[in-house]
Design a protein around this motif. Structure first.
Motif, mmCIF file in Angstrom:
data_model
loop_
_atom_site.group_PDB
_atom_site.id
_atom_site.type_symbol
_atom_site.label_atom_id
_atom_site.label_comp_id
_atom_site.label_asym_id
_atom_site.label_seq_id
_atom_site.Cartn_x
_atom_site.Cartn_y
_atom_site.Cartn_z
ATOM 1 N N ARG A 145 0.557 -1.361 -0.040
ATOM 2 C CA ARG A 145 -0.528 -0.190 -0.625
ATOM 3 C C ARG A 145 1.075 0.928 0.066
ATOM 4 O O ARG A 145 0.611 2.303 -0.764
ATOM 5 C CB ARG A 145 -1.286 0.087 1.215
ATOM 6 N N ASN A 146 1.589 0.911 1.182
ATOM 7 C CA ASN A 146 2.575 2.580 1.121
ATOM 8 C C ASN A 146 3.421 2.367 0.203
ATOM 9 O O ASN A 146 3.794 3.941 -0.860
ATOM 10 C CB ASN A 146 3.119 2.486 1.772
ATOM 11 N N GLU A 147 4.339 1.494 -0.341
ATOM 12 C CA GLU A 147 5.619 1.601 -1.600
ATOM 13 C C GLU A 147 5.086 1.430 -3.245
ATOM 14 O O GLU A 147 5.552 1.514 -3.950
ATOM 15 C CB GLU A 147 6.303 0.992 -1.404
ATOM 16 N N ALA A 148 3.131 1.201 -3.505
ATOM 17 C CA ALA A 148 3.003 0.483 -4.331
ATOM 18 C C ALA A 148 3.212 -0.573 -4.601
ATOM 19 O O ALA A 148 3.360 -0.160 -6.135
ATOM 20 C CB ALA A 148 2.636 1.473 -4.836
ATOM 21 N N LEU A 149 4.281 -1.439 -4.581
ATOM 22 C CA LEU A 149 4.835 -2.687 -4.835
ATOM 23 C C LEU A 149 3.767 -3.658 -5.142
ATOM 24 O O LEU A 149 2.573 -3.827 -4.621
ATOM 25 C CB LEU A 149 5.905 -3.365 -4.224
ATOM 26 N N GLN A 168 -1.265 -13.137 2.455
ATOM 27 C CA GLN A 168 -1.122 -11.626 3.405
ATOM 28 C C GLN A 168 -1.624 -10.677 3.853
ATOM 29 O O GLN A 168 -2.649 -10.173 4.161
ATOM 30 C CB GLN A 168 0.830 -11.849 3.886
ATOM 31 N N VAL A 169 -1.872 -9.791 2.513
ATOM 32 C CA VAL A 169 -2.365 -8.542 2.072
ATOM 33 C C VAL A 169 -3.788 -8.951 2.383
ATOM 34 O O VAL A 169 -4.434 -8.011 3.205
ATOM 35 C CB VAL A 169 -2.063 -8.425 0.569
ATOM 36 N N LEU A 186 -11.957 1.351 3.638
ATOM 37 C CA LEU A 186 -12.191 1.810 1.855
ATOM 38 C C LEU A 186 -10.849 2.535 1.614
ATOM 39 O O LEU A 186 -11.012 2.670 0.615
ATOM 40 C CB LEU A 186 -13.492 2.664 1.898
ATOM 41 N N ILE A 187 -10.632 3.243 2.539
ATOM 42 C CA ILE A 187 -9.108 4.027 2.094
ATOM 43 C C ILE A 187 -8.135 3.288 1.294
ATOM 44 O O ILE A 187 -7.380 3.552 0.566
ATOM 45 C CB ILE A 187 -8.698 4.502 3.756
#
Length: 189
Positions: A145-149, A168-169, A186-187
């Motif tokens: 989510r934060n590094e969009a990998l 895991q996600v 929803l974020i």
């Protein structure tokens, strides 16, 4: 006092400058009504017009020694009233614009501030729940989510199978959905 009504405007002006209060009284009685009509035509508010005229005659008395008439006495009086009316218009316009601006700021500022506080609290709550995830799940979720990998990129980076990363996600999202509720969840979508 009756003798003052026979004086010319120039004589009254000279007497006023010498400190004769009866000269001011005569100027007042001679021009007050026409000055009132002149001001009221431009600014139809009785109390304000009365204040303008009171202030004008007070000014004339207080500054009688410094008064310089570059025109006739009626010309000076009309110009002085006109300028005071224009100044009043200008100050009311500024006050009105300020009041509107203040009202808009109050309405917008309150909601902006309120929204910023709520957003900050919400993000803090989300961060706390993410921090409570198991270590590997938290790392995978952060990379996703934060590094969009992508799942494949995370799998290569952590030496895991793409299926493990996907699981895991999915599990992290399920846990956060339960802990934070559907609306906050929803974020992450």
């Amino acid at each position: 006092m009756g003798a003052y009504s026979t004086y010319t405007d120039q004589e009254l002006t000279a007497l006023l400058k010498s400190g004769d209060s009866h000269a001011l009284t005569e100027i007042h009685s001679r021009y007050y009504a026409v000055l009132y009509a002149h001001a009221y035509k431009r600014f139809p508010y009785r109390e304000e017009v009365l204040d303008i005229l009171q202030e004008l005659f007070t000014y004339m008395w207080d500054h009688r020694m410094q008064l310089v008439f570059t025109t006739t006495l009626p010309g000076y009086l009309y110009a002085a009233v006109r300028n005071r009316v224009l100044n009043l218009h200008r100050s009311q316009k500024v006050r009105g614009e300020y009041a509107v601006s203040l009202q808009e700021f109050s309405e917008q500022g309150e909601s902006i501030t309120d929204n910023l506080i709520r957003e900050k609290e919400l993000l803090q709550m989300v961060e706390q729940e993410i921090a409570k995830l198991p270590t590997q799940m938290r790392i995978i979720f952060d990379l996703s989510r934060n590094e969009a990998l992508s799942h494949n990129e995370i799998a290569k980076k952590l030496n895991l199978s793409p299926q493990t990363v996907r699981t895991q996600v999915r599990n992290a999202l399920r846990i956060l959905r339960v802990k934070l509720g559907a609306n906050i969840f929803l974020i992450f979508l």
